[in-house]
Design an enzyme around this catalytic site. Sequence first.
Site, PDB file in Angstrom:
ATOM      1  N   LYS A 187       0.871  -1.189   0.000  1.00  0.00           N
ATOM      2  CA  LYS A 187       0.000   0.000   0.000  1.00  0.00           C
ATOM      3  C   LYS A 187       0.895   1.223   0.000  1.00  0.00           C
ATOM      4  O   LYS A 187       1.654   1.460   0.931  1.00  0.00           O
ATOM      5  CB  LYS A 187      -0.885  -0.023   1.249  1.00  0.00           C
ATOM      6  CG  LYS A 187      -2.245   0.614   1.088  1.00  0.00           C
ATOM      7  CD  LYS A 187      -2.318   2.124   1.058  1.00  0.00           C
ATOM      8  CE  LYS A 187      -2.174   2.818   2.384  1.00  0.00           C
ATOM      9  NZ  LYS A 187      -1.945   4.276   2.150  1.00  0.00           N
ATOM     10  N   GLU A 398       8.826  13.794  17.797  1.00  0.00           N
ATOM     11  CA  GLU A 398       9.339  13.789  16.430  1.00  0.00           C
ATOM     12  C   GLU A 398       8.588  14.845  15.631  1.00  0.00           C
ATOM     13  O   GLU A 398       7.370  14.756  15.449  1.00  0.00           O
ATOM     14  CB  GLU A 398       9.137  12.409  15.787  1.00  0.00           C
ATOM     15  CG  GLU A 398       9.760  12.341  14.414  1.00  0.00           C
ATOM     16  CD  GLU A 398       9.586  10.989  13.727  1.00  0.00           C
ATOM     17  OE1 GLU A 398       8.497  10.416  13.799  1.00  0.00           O
ATOM     18  OE2 GLU A 398      10.569  10.528  13.108  1.00  0.00           O
TER      19      GLU A 398
HETATM   20  P1  ADP Z   1       3.032   9.813   8.199  1.00  0.00           P
HETATM   21  O1  ADP Z   1       2.594  10.574   9.413  1.00  0.00           O
HETATM   22  O2  ADP Z   1       4.453   9.867   7.906  1.00  0.00           O
HETATM   23  O3  ADP Z   1       2.118   9.975   7.012  1.00  0.00           O
HETATM   24  P2  ADP Z   1       1.720   7.409   8.810  1.00  0.00           P
HETATM   25  O4  ADP Z   1       2.187   6.391   9.773  1.00  0.00           O
HETATM   26  O5  ADP Z   1       0.474   8.167   9.111  1.00  0.00           O
HETATM   27  O6  ADP Z   1       2.947   8.319   8.604  1.00  0.00           O
HETATM   28  O7  ADP Z   1       1.536   6.788   7.371  1.00  0.00           O
HETATM   29  C1  ADP Z   1       2.383   5.820   6.830  1.00  0.00           C
HETATM   30  C2  ADP Z   1       1.552   4.865   6.003  1.00  0.00           C
HETATM   31  O8  ADP Z   1       0.610   4.251   6.871  1.00  0.00           O
HETATM   32  C3  ADP Z   1       0.743   5.503   4.882  1.00  0.00           C
HETATM   33  O9  ADP Z   1       0.744   4.640   3.759  1.00  0.00           O
HETATM   34  C4  ADP Z   1      -0.632   5.607   5.479  1.00  0.00           C
HETATM   35  O10 ADP Z   1      -1.648   5.583   4.506  1.00  0.00           O
HETATM   36  C5  ADP Z   1      -0.677   4.353   6.320  1.00  0.00           C
HETATM   37  N1  ADP Z   1      -1.661   4.396   7.415  1.00  0.00           N
HETATM   38  C6  ADP Z   1      -2.106   5.478   8.116  1.00  0.00           C
HETATM   39  N2  ADP Z   1      -3.032   5.108   9.028  1.00  0.00           N
HETATM   40  C7  ADP Z   1      -3.165   3.765   8.927  1.00  0.00           C
HETATM   41  C8  ADP Z   1      -3.963   2.791   9.607  1.00  0.00           C
HETATM   42  N3  ADP Z   1      -4.812   3.140  10.568  1.00  0.00           N
HETATM   43  N4  ADP Z   1      -3.819   1.490   9.252  1.00  0.00           N
HETATM   44  C9  ADP Z   1      -2.970   1.129   8.273  1.00  0.00           C
HETATM   45  N5  ADP Z   1      -2.206   2.003   7.595  1.00  0.00           N
HETATM   46  C10 ADP Z   1      -2.294   3.300   7.898  1.00  0.00           C
END
Ligand code: ADP
Length: 501
Positions: A187, A398
């Site tokens: 993804k 962070e």
């Molecule tokens: P950032 O803050 O750097 O965007 P995230 O951890 O929010 O980091 O996002 C990293 C990845 O995780 C992205 O591909 C995002 O779509 C995905 N993501 C965000 N929320 C969820 C969730 N609840 N479950 C699975 N994947 C998620």
Amino acid sequence: MSVTEAARPQAKSHLRQARMLIDGDWVNSRSAATLTVENPAKRQPIATIPRGDAADVDAAVAAAARAFPAWSRVAPRDRGRLLLRIADKMEEAAEELARLIALETGNALRTQARGEARLSADIFRYFGGLAGELKGETIPLGEQVLSYTRREPLGVVGAIIPWNAPVLLGALKIAPSLCAGNTLVLKAAEDAPLGVLMMAEACREFLPRGVLNVLTGLGEEAGAALAQHPTVRKLSFTGSTEVGKLIMRAAADRIVPVSLELGGKSPSIVYPDADEDWVVDGVIAGMRFTRQSQSCTAGSRLFLHADIFDSFLGKLQAKTQALKLGDPLDEATDIGSIINEKQFTKVCGYVADGLKRKDARLVFGGLPPKEGPLSQGYFALPTVFADASNDWRLAREEIFGPVLVAIPWRDEDEAIRMANDSHYGLAAYVWTHDIGSGLRAAHAIESGWVQVNQGGGQSPGHSYGGYKQSGIGREFSLEGMLDSFTQRKNVTVNLNTPRRA
Ligand code: ADP
């Protein structure tokens, strides 16, 4: 490789829809819903992508499950050969890929995106060459027994990546998981999927259908559905610690192994003998100012010996302010833009907090200009606060933006205590001519990666990953591939069976 219809962004008037890769085909989401990808340096839409959801995840996982039996039986060296061909293809298209990365991430082409495109091709080459190393062991149980281990793939891997170095982080999931015989559903991050889709196109040319599937969509929809999918046998996630915890909870429900590469708040410790230009350059590199510090390994807590505190900060200011902020695609630009409005607002919020704090001193930087060319995009100014304390919000959380906190120290033990006083433990930097001090510190710091007298990035072969809440598991290396993407089976054979008459 050329960018296909699937990945090429178009001008706004005829904005094309990029598509996802499921079972070897470029497809829209089942629901036909889309999301818009923006160029953050101009705040302009550049493409639409499918808003994949649980139904698309189902289709992609089913395709990966169908492809697994045949792919896992391809001889490892033949799988490796395919990865090497993908590496060649990516290298041929590296400039086009780099420009796409710069366009969608806001990372400067010259200082960041070109390096990312080249390193991503190298990752395929590195793992392609390692296919012959998926070896087991024999266990010496005596002449009457043959006991040996096999490194077997896990099955369908579900991987989720962020936007900060999207193609590199995607390559780090694709190349080792496929090399080891797994199939993959990846993804991409909603903010930066286009380079990943272009890499997927290079892979699609060589891989059987369903071996690699790349989804686009929101984290809470496509990401969560992938993490919870019952057919997925391994989860590999790179992103925030907050989402990493959700992934680990989803994995716990099904006892699925999980690798997490999460956040950091990495210390950079400068000893009194290191008040020199090359150290300042290294601290700037370690802080990843030329990637707007949107890096988990950013050395964002600068512990400067008190004797050199002001002198070092003076040099840091002169060198950092000589870096040029601007259009990521301009060859003259050193520093590009922050990825999106949400992150930009968050970074500005930290700067505003620092400005309000009476006992913190703004050394340089501050809030971004509200007018002029930089106000057209999400441009944040490299900013340094000097403070006596390691325990305010800016020194603990962070920020994922170009905000550095400088803290003085006098006693080595105290510097190391402050460096370790964090729930993160990803990277660290130590600067000194005294190799004894440097190595003492390197061994005492609670981080998965300590660099002494350099502030570079990861290289293929390096086992990269975090201590504490910075993650679980390692990437980038042979050991990382073996630990994260294979499971060991032991086979024990009795050699002493009676002879048949
Ligand atoms: P950032 O803050 O750097 O965007 P995230 O951890 O929010 O980091 O996002 C990293 C990845 O995780 C992205 O591909 C995002 O779509 C995905 N993501 C965000 N929320 C969820 C969730 N609840 N479950 C699975 N994947 C998620």
